[in-house]
Write an enzyme that holds these catalytic residues in place. Structure first.
Site, PDB file in Angstrom:
ATOM      1  N   ILE A  43       4.104  53.367 -31.050  1.00 22.80           N
ATOM      2  CA  ILE A  43       5.538  53.638 -30.968  1.00 22.80           C
ATOM      3  C   ILE A  43       6.042  53.288 -32.370  1.00 22.80           C
ATOM      4  CG2 ILE A  43       7.743  53.047 -29.909  1.00 22.80           C
ATOM      5  CD1 ILE A  43       6.224  52.312 -27.349  1.00 22.80           C
ATOM      6  N   PRO A  44       6.283  54.296 -33.212  1.00 22.50           N
ATOM      7  CA  PRO A  44       6.371  54.103 -34.663  1.00 22.50           C
ATOM      8  C   PRO A  44       7.681  53.501 -35.181  1.00 22.50           C
ATOM      9  CG  PRO A  44       6.719  56.390 -34.126  1.00 22.50           C
ATOM     10  CD  PRO A  44       6.376  55.700 -32.833  1.00 22.50           C
ATOM     11  N   CYS A  45       7.906  52.241 -34.875  1.00 21.34           N
ATOM     12  CA  CYS A  45       9.110  51.566 -35.351  1.00 21.34           C
ATOM     13  C   CYS A  45       9.104  51.405 -36.866  1.00 21.34           C
ATOM     14  CB  CYS A  45       9.282  50.221 -34.650  1.00 21.34           C
ATOM     15  SG  CYS A  45       7.838  49.152 -34.696  1.00 21.34           S
ATOM     16  N   HIS A  46       7.937  51.521 -37.498  1.00 18.72           N
ATOM     17  CA  HIS A  46       7.862  51.428 -38.960  1.00 18.72           C
ATOM     18  C   HIS A  46       8.539  52.614 -39.635  1.00 18.72           C
ATOM     19  CE1 HIS A  46       4.300  53.773 -37.780  1.00 18.72           C
ATOM     20  NE2 HIS A  46       4.399  54.365 -38.962  1.00 18.72           N
TER      21      HIS A  46
END
Length: 159
Positions: free
Chosen positions: A125-128
């Protein structure tokens, strides 16, 4: 159940419950946080598949994960995390953009940032991929150095 894997951003602990990934944790691990992890099971099918996909991602051979996910969080956090999954490999979005996608104003940017920081399944889950409105890197639970490494990996991996 859980397993460990080495990665370009340090060792990762991957946690599974009831057939779905519930967490990916950066070192140093916070064991007394109350999460149930169970026993280490490197050969568990969901964990082994997650490791395989993460390795392919780090090798720039995978741009979209296909894993069963079960992040635990509030309804609002779930909505934010769902929006994060819509940010494509190599792309970024601001906290304000995520707020707008949720039908909210820029005033919700801080709440989006807090939910982003509580994402229990980073990378997948690409919070970056969420950055400040002016294009700068802002907070990341794994640290800004890891965030920059992940963003660089994706930009370098674009064809």
């Amino acid at each position: 159940m859980w397993t460990l894997m080495d990665s370009p951003v340090g060792e990762l602990r991957i946690v599974e419950k009831d057939g779905a990934i519930t967490a990916i944790e950066f070192t140093p691990y916070r064991d007394p946080d109350g999460r149930v992890r169970g026993d280490r099971a490197d050969d568990h099918p969901v964990l082994a598949e997650c490791v395989r996909q993460l390795r392919a991602y780090f090798d720039r051979d995978l741009k979209e994960f296909e894993l069963p996910l079960a992040p635990e969080g509030t309804d609002f956090q779930q909505r934010v995390w769902s929006q994060l999954q819509g940010i494509a490999f190599g792309e970024t979005a601001s906290y304000g953009e995520i707020a707008h996608r949720l039908g909210m104003t820029n005033a919700a940017s801080r709440a989006v940032g807090l939910a982003n920081g509580r994402n229990p399944i980073p990378i997948v889950i690409p919070c970056h991929r969420v950055i400040g409105a002016n294009g700068t890197l802002t907070g990341y639970a794994g640290g800004l150095e890891r965030k920059q490494t992940l963003l660089d990996l994706e930009v370098d991996g674009l064809f």
